[in-house]
Design a protein around this motif. Structure first.
Motif, short mmCIF file in Angstrom:
data_model
loop_
_atom_site.label_atom_id
_atom_site.label_comp_id
_atom_site.label_asym_id
_atom_site.label_seq_id
_atom_site.Cartn_x
_atom_site.Cartn_y
_atom_site.Cartn_z
N ALA B 313 0.84 -1.21 0.00
CA ALA B 313 0.00 0.00 0.00
C ALA B 313 0.87 1.26 0.00
O ALA B 313 0.62 2.21 -0.73
N LYS B 314 1.92 1.24 0.80
CA LYS B 314 2.81 2.41 0.89
C LYS B 314 3.56 2.64 -0.43
O LYS B 314 3.69 3.78 -0.88
N SER B 315 4.05 1.55 -1.03
CA SER B 315 4.81 1.69 -2.28
C SER B 315 3.95 2.30 -3.37
O SER B 315 4.41 3.18 -4.11
N PHE B 316 2.70 1.86 -3.48
CA PHE B 316 1.80 2.42 -4.49
C PHE B 316 1.30 3.80 -4.04
O PHE B 316 1.05 4.67 -4.87
N GLY B 317 1.16 3.98 -2.72
CA GLY B 317 0.74 5.27 -2.18
C GLY B 317 1.70 6.38 -2.57
O GLY B 317 1.29 7.50 -2.92
N LYS B 318 3.00 6.07 -2.55
CA LYS B 318 4.01 7.06 -2.93
C LYS B 318 3.86 7.46 -4.40
O LYS B 318 4.03 8.63 -4.75
N ASP B 321 0.79 9.64 -4.59
CA ASP B 321 1.10 10.91 -3.93
C ASP B 321 1.94 11.83 -4.82
O ASP B 321 1.76 13.04 -4.84
N SER B 322 2.86 11.22 -5.57
CA SER B 322 3.75 12.03 -6.41
C SER B 322 3.18 12.25 -7.81
O SER B 322 3.86 12.79 -8.68
N GLY B 323 1.94 11.78 -8.03
CA GLY B 323 1.28 12.01 -9.31
C GLY B 323 1.73 11.09 -10.43
O GLY B 323 1.38 11.29 -11.59
N LYS B 324 2.53 10.09 -10.08
CA LYS B 324 3.02 9.17 -11.12
C LYS B 324 2.00 8.08 -11.46
O LYS B 324 2.18 7.32 -12.40
N LEU B 325 0.98 7.95 -10.61
CA LEU B 325 -0.05 6.94 -10.86
C LEU B 325 -1.40 7.55 -10.53
O LEU B 325 -1.57 8.19 -9.48
N THR B 326 -2.36 7.36 -11.46
CA THR B 326 -3.71 7.87 -11.21
C THR B 326 -4.66 6.69 -11.02
O THR B 326 -4.72 5.81 -11.88
N VAL B 327 -5.36 6.68 -9.89
CA VAL B 327 -6.37 5.64 -9.65
C VAL B 327 -7.64 6.33 -9.15
O VAL B 327 -7.64 7.52 -8.84
N ASP B 328 -8.71 5.55 -9.04
CA ASP B 328 -9.99 6.10 -8.62
C ASP B 328 -9.91 6.65 -7.19
O ASP B 328 -9.10 6.21 -6.38
N GLY B 329 -10.82 7.60 -6.90
CA GLY B 329 -10.81 8.34 -5.63
C GLY B 329 -10.63 7.52 -4.37
O GLY B 329 -9.71 7.77 -3.60
N LEU B 335 -4.62 4.37 -0.50
CA LEU B 335 -3.18 4.22 -0.71
C LEU B 335 -2.39 5.35 -0.06
O LEU B 335 -1.38 5.11 0.59
N THR B 336 -2.87 6.58 -0.24
CA THR B 336 -2.10 7.70 0.34
C THR B 336 -2.25 7.74 1.87
O THR B 336 -1.32 8.14 2.57
N ASN B 337 -3.39 7.29 2.38
CA ASN B 337 -3.55 7.22 3.85
C ASN B 337 -2.55 6.27 4.49
O ASN B 337 -2.15 6.46 5.64
#
Lengths: 192, 593
Positions: B313-318, B321-329, B335-337
């Protein structure tokens, strides 16, 4: 139902494998999907050990991660403190107050922290603490600490007493069944 | 019937249901319970072999004879058994032959965390990878079908979290499979002329296995999104599902060698962004890249240690967070939490609790003696590796099974008199038979002035009490052949062989000094059964007479978990003490009673 998480922590050799076996059996009998994960080998030699129990409609990961545990069931108070960051903000602790010195304390390299239950309560942790070793001895064997803890844990579950008894019967050798039933009862009625 | 079952037990159940008749293994965490559980079925002949190589060769013999056979080991065990594995790939099998290798990412109980998938690639044999107990059972049965269909040994790769987790399985009846043995020299005698003809068959088999991998239900797509696709297997599949649920598409691989290029290309075409989530090395990721497909994996996930749902979760969250991956709300929030760490902790320092030798462990007295004599101790694999931990801190090297003896030989050959009078190799009874005997043959043959101590606790301890060729019992606990260590060592040409009781510190000290002084190779057998063995009778726990105790801490030098200091006096924990009396031999005031 959203997956619920229990971690069982203690010192290698304290009997956490039997506790997780009984819990797994019980939760399965209630129709849940269940996963139980444990570690064998080197860490069991008097080291800090953790067992994960997860149940719900569908369980994927076999392990509980930091901040995910609904319950910490602990055989030893220092181990409770060690694994606290696994607890959810509103999670419940059910713990033995027994102290077992780890080797760095024995050799004098570290100190066993004092008043851990009070410190947890001061931080607003929900702690249900009792001397399970004394209760286990009262039931007839100091090895029954694990069953005392389960008796206490049964408070927090909406599962009929009968089902707990059945899981005890299925996992405890017949000659120790009465002793363990007594340990379960003493844990259940103990003042937390 | 549905029941909760340990992954390793599910493999054993799969062996039973597949009609397996022969199991030979050497114990190793996290693989041991497969063979222990298989031994509970009367229909299966089970044994502990002296090491993994012998186990695998024995399983090969059973397959040749026309019976389905099995051999299980931990990842480092496959290093020992690699020799037969690589050529079994050429000979193929008669009845099905399946090998389990159990990896230990995170090194819960291992000396390294090598990725066993490389073995399947190098040996050119198929490898299956279950993700829970139900798959462990089903894949085991399927592995025998693949083995016989493609004439190849099949590897099933387990990992600690699958091997030692319980989840639900469905059990079925046993089937009966028997084949006849037929002499076939070109197939089974691997000398150059024959092996040259077998190698093209292996390559052809791999091509056929790739076709199989493209279609087998072992590999499956779970299509839920065209934005993100994740290729994964084993326990990583469970972590991915835990984090993403049904919000991303997944290609779940149950067969990790050979990999299916077309299936992967098709899956990649269905998603905008492709990831591989795999523990340890970038085996799948490299393969995907070799197909010319853009993929991410080890750039966001580590190639060390085991994974967990939080880590993923953290690896994808980063990335989100950095805008490199866009997923649904909702998923983006989840992921960012995960990046926020607001877990409650106490501010108190929590002392660590490393594993220790048990109270009454026979190794303790011996290691105390070695430390007292300032010996250089080259160690081996077993409970006694804990002799490296404070306060004993006696062991200075541990490498792999059997290495203590080889290393002591090389060390002494180079340093001569400088080290011969103070250097010892220590090795357990089971480890000695596993791969110490050949090391001792070298000491005897090439004559290094080495002192080797065999720690004979009459059991294979660390893995949880398995019998071995020196205990006199087999896997079922029935009487069996028993190797006489003294006679064996003498037969190798070592003249000096002494037996000591490690509970007797004076005797240990005298014999050690004598053998180190001797100008020839010698072996000391430190003999006393493991204190945890059921048949071992314990003395009543000791008590400290607090009037006699002067608080000198002499008894604390042995690192016994049952002794601690309270208010300046030693106290004994009666729940742990087994009355071994090693501590009382150190007390200048005879305060232990």
């Amino acid at each position: 139902m959203k997956t619920k998480n229990i971690i069982i922590v203690g010192v290698g050799g304290q009997g956490s494998l039997l506790a997780s076996k009984i819990l797994g059996h019980l939760l399965l009998s209630q129709g849940y999907d269940v996963k139980v994960s444990e570690v064998h080998g080197m860490s069991q030699r008097g080291g800090s050990v953790i067992t994960y129990v997860r149940f719900g409609d569908k369980v994927y990961s076999p392990v509980v991660d930091k901040g995910e545990a609904d319950f910490i069931v602990s055989f030893e108070i220092l181990e409770t403190a060690r694994w606290l960051d696994y607890l959810k903000p509103d999670g419940q602790i059910v713990t033995n107050t027994q102290q077992i010195d780890p080797m760095p304390v024995i050799t004098g390299a570290a100190k066993y922290p004092e008043n851990l239950v009070e410190k947890m309560k001061a931080k607003n942790f929900k702690v249900d603490a009792m001397n399970c070793l004394e209760l286990a001895k009262k039931a007839g064997s100091q090895k029954a600490v694990n069953i005392v803890l389960l008796g206490r844990l049964s408070h927090y579950f909406d599962i009929p007493e009968e089902a707990w008894q059945k899981s005890l019967e299925a996992n405890v050798p017949p000659k120790f069944l009465e002793l363990n039933k007594k340990a379960f009862e003493l844990g259940k009625i103990a003042e937390g | 019937m549905r029941e909760l079952m340990l992954g390793n037990k599910a493999i054993a159940r799969g062996l039973f249901e597949a009609g397996v008749c022969f199991v030979s293994s050497y114990p190793g965490t996290p693989s041991t319970e497969i063979t222990e559980e298989a031994a509970k079925f009367d229909e299966i002949y089970c044994e502990w072999a002296p090491n993994e190589k012998v186990a695998m060769e024995s399983a090969f013999g059973a397959s040749l004879a026309g019976r389905r056979a099995f051999c299980g080991q931990k990842h480092v065990g496959l290093n020992v058994a690699a020799d037969p594995l690589f050529t079994m790939s050429y000979t193929g099998v008669n009845a099905g032959l399946v090998v389990v290798v159990a990896d230990d990412a995170g090194m819960h109980s291992s000396q390294n965390e090598q990725d066993s998938r490389h073995y399947a690639i190098a040996a050119k044999v198929p490898m299956l990878e279950p993700s829970d107990s139900a798959e462990a059972l089903e894949f085991t049965k399927l592995a025998y079908e693949i083995s016989e269909m493609f004439d190849t040994p099949v590897i099933i790769k387990m990992c600690t979290r699958i091997a030692h987790s319980q989840s639900l399985v469905e059990t079925h009846e046993r089937i009966d499979v028997k084949k006849t043995y037929e002499k076939n020299i070109p197939k089974y005698v691997m000398m150059p002329g024959n092996a040259k003809k077998r190698h093209p068959i292996v390559e052809e088999r791999t091509r056929n296995l790739i076709d199989y991998a493209e279609k087998t239900p072992l590999n499956r797509e779970e299509i839920f999104s065209d934005k993100v696709g994740i290729i994964t297997s084993s326990t990583c599949y469970q972590y991915v599902k835990e984090v993403f649920g049904d919000s991303v598409s997944v290609l779940k691989l149950g067969m990790v060698n050979p990999l299916p290029p077309e299936l992967i290309k098709n899956f990649a075409a269905k998603v905008k962004k492709l990831f591989v989530v795999e523990e340890l090395d970038d085996v799948i990721e490299s393969f995907v890249k070799s197909l010319g497909i853009a993929v991410e994996g080890k750039n966001i996930l580590p190639n060390i240690d085991e994974f967990s749902q939080n880590l993923i979760a953290k690896s994808f969250g980063k990335l989100v967070d950095s805008g490199k991956l866009t997923v649904d709300g909702n998923l983006a929030d989840k992921l960012t939490n995960s990046l926020k760490t607001d877990n409650c902790e106490l501010t108190t320092d929590i002392p660590p609790r490393p594993p220790v030798m048990c109270a009454g462990c026979p190794h303790r007295g011996l290691f105390y003696t070695l430390k007292k004599n300032k010996c250089t101790v080259l160690g081996d694999i077993g409970c006694y590796t804990l002799g490296a931990v404070p306060p004993l801190g006696a062991i200075e090297m541990t490498l792999c099974m059997g290495a203590s003896i080889g290393a002591t030989h090389g060390f002494n050959k180079m340093l001569g008199k400088e080290s011969e009078n103070k250097t010892v190799g220590v090795i357990g009874d089971s480890t000695f038979v596993h791969s110490g005997m050949t090391g001792l043959a070298n000491v005897a043959y090439n004559q290094s002035n080495s002192t080797i101590i065999i720690l004979d606790n009459s059991i294979t301890g660390m893995t949880g009490h398995q019998q071995n060729p020196t205990t006199g019992f087999n896997i079922k606990g029935d009487p069996a052949g028993k190797i006489n260590l003294e006679a064996l060592v003498k037969a190798m040409g070592i003249e000096r062989v002494k037996v000591v009781d490690p509970y007797n510190l004076k005797e240990c000290d005298e014999v050690l000094k004598e053998e180190l002084k001797a100008a020839e190779p010698s072996v000391i057998i430190s003999r006393r059964p493991c204190a945890l063995l059921k048949y071992v009778k314990h003395n009543p726990p000791l008590k400290v007479n607090s009037e006699k105790c002067i608080g000198c801490k002499s008894c604390m030098k042995i690192g016994c978990p049952a002794i601690s200091m309270k208010d300046g006096k030693a106290v004994v924990d009666s729940t742990q003490c087994v009355g071994c009396n090693v501590c009382s031999q150190l007390c200048p005031k005879k305060a232990f009673e």
